[in-house]
Design an enzyme around this catalytic site. Structure first.
Site, PDB file in Angstrom:
ATOM      1  N   GLU A 127      -9.410  -1.360  -7.571  1.00 52.99           N
ATOM      2  CA  GLU A 127      -9.983  -0.267  -8.381  1.00 52.99           C
ATOM      3  C   GLU A 127     -11.489  -0.352  -8.585  1.00 52.99           C
ATOM      4  OE1 GLU A 127      -7.702   0.092 -11.994  1.00 52.99           O
ATOM      5  OE2 GLU A 127      -5.857   0.506 -10.916  1.00 52.99           O
ATOM      6  N   ASN A 169      -7.449  -2.248  -2.802  1.00 52.66           N
ATOM      7  CA  ASN A 169      -6.369  -1.474  -3.435  1.00 52.66           C
ATOM      8  C   ASN A 169      -6.948  -0.528  -4.491  1.00 52.66           C
ATOM      9  OD1 ASN A 169      -3.405  -1.215  -3.793  1.00 52.66           O
ATOM     10  ND2 ASN A 169      -3.760  -2.067  -5.829  1.00 52.66           N
ATOM     11  N   HIS A 205       0.351   6.312  -7.866  1.00 47.28           N
ATOM     12  CA  HIS A 205       0.966   6.688  -9.148  1.00 47.28           C
ATOM     13  C   HIS A 205       0.918   8.217  -9.210  1.00 47.28           C
ATOM     14  CE1 HIS A 205       1.112   2.548 -10.379  1.00 47.28           C
ATOM     15  NE2 HIS A 205      -0.179   2.400 -10.152  1.00 47.28           N
ATOM     16  N   GLU A 232       1.943   0.621  -5.262  1.00 47.71           N
ATOM     17  CA  GLU A 232       2.398   0.689  -6.669  1.00 47.71           C
ATOM     18  C   GLU A 232       3.101   2.012  -6.930  1.00 47.71           C
ATOM     19  OE1 GLU A 232      -0.768  -0.227  -9.436  1.00 47.71           O
ATOM     20  OE2 GLU A 232      -1.586  -1.780  -8.135  1.00 47.71           O
ATOM     21  N   ASP A 234       5.054   5.064  -7.994  1.00 47.95           N
ATOM     22  CA  ASP A 234       5.967   5.616  -9.006  1.00 47.95           C
ATOM     23  C   ASP A 234       5.662   7.099  -9.106  1.00 47.95           C
ATOM     24  OD1 ASP A 234       3.571   5.380 -10.503  1.00 47.95           O
ATOM     25  OD2 ASP A 234       4.355   3.800 -11.795  1.00 47.95           O
TER      26      ASP A 234
END
Ligand code: XIL
Length: 297
Positions: A127, A169, A205, A232, A234
């Site tokens: 990030e 990432n 996400h 990650e 979701d």
């Protein structure tokens, strides 16, 4: 195949999940983990605040617990994350300049050395790019040590664990937008100058949909010669099952998309409390999204 991991393995890919050490004594959780997944990411236990709570004093208890559970059950491990502006220990938050740079590089070297030979891929930097239209770096104490901090971290990680793939990432990078293009330009520059980078992680996400250019965005990174991984995943919202299917098909369509990790097992394990963004219900039942993924693998 009848499980996510076995289905992904049919094409040489993996299917992973984030694991929290504190849930490893929950039988339902561990049963699903051991049955369905063949890659594991520590949800918090390998982050800076967990692994170096005091400067120069390292604590690998949670990370080791997750790694040993995974390896003992035939799974591989993604390391997450060596440097990130969040979940820094308090002592690091209070550092700056060359002292912080020294502490950052020592952290990368020490943690990557502890796990040497045991990690499939490290999120070396997490990030580091800003949201919005600028396409530039996020301001942080890490960034203020100098723009070369990311490449310095990748070089230190490579020196400490030459076998681990080294990933950058980030989130909000799921379409072709200024942020993902900023990262794309960094990766292209790293490849041109020989900075060691092997993969880019797309957190993904999401809510309701994968962006229409999700696959095209992954493809442009793959065309730079790096692996792409969905790290990650979701997805909240009423179109969840369709969106999970679309993300899975996008990865399957790209040879360099080597695997998918969901950010938790049951909805009750999710960091997105109340949004129910995962593949299993709180009681451990497979959701429609699970079937959409299995069908697409
Ligand atoms: C989250 C964890 O899931 C939470 O348990 C924790 O409180 C905060 O961090 N991007 C990342 C992950 O890279 O490390 C974050 O994980 C979610 C967003």
């Amino acid at each position: 195949a009848t499980t996510l991991g076995a289905a992904a393995a049919q094409s040489g890919r993996y299917y992973g999940t984030a694991v929290a050490a504190g849930r490893l004594n929950d039988q339902t959780y561990v049963n699903i983990l051991n049955t369905e997944f063949n890659m594991v990411t520590a949800e918090n236990e390998m982050k800076w605040d967990a692994t170096e709570p005091n400067r120069g004093q390292f604590n690998y208890s949670g990370g080791d617990r997750i790694l040993n559970q995974a390896v003992g059950n035939g799974k591989r491990v993604r390391g997450h994350a060596l440097l990130w502006h969040q979940q820094e220990p308090g002592w690091a938050q209070r550092l700056e300049g060359s002292d912080l740079r020294r502490a950052m590089m020592n952290h990368v070297t020490q943690v990557a050395t502890h796990y040497k030979g045991k990690i499939y891929a490290w999120d070396v930097v997490n990030e580091a790019f800003a949201d919005g239209g600028g396409g530039g770096r996020r301001d942080s104490n890490l960034q203020r040590t100098g723009n070369d901090w990311i490449e310095a971290a990748f070089r230190a990680a490579r020196a400490a664990d030459p076998a681990a793939k080294l990933c950058y990432n980030d989130y909000n990078t799921d379409s072709i937008n200024p942020k993902s293009t900023g990262i794309y330009n960094m990766v292209r520059d790293f490849k041109a100058r020989g900075v060691p980078i092997d993969c880019v992680g797309f957190q993904s996400h999401l809510t309701n949909n994968a962006p229409p250019d999700y696959q095209a965005n992954l493809q442009r990174f793959a065309d730079l010669g790096v692996e792409v991984q969905i790290t990650e995943l979701d997805i909240a919202g009423s179109n969840q099952a369709n969106a999970y299917g679309a993300v899975t098909r996008a990865c399957m369509a790209i040879r360099a998309c080597t695997g998918i990790t969901v950010w938790g097992i049951r909805d009750t394990d999710s960091w997105r409390g109340g949004e129910n963004p995962l593949l299993f219900t709180g009681s451990g039942a497979k959701k429609p999204a699970y079937n959409a993924v299995l069908d697409a693998l």
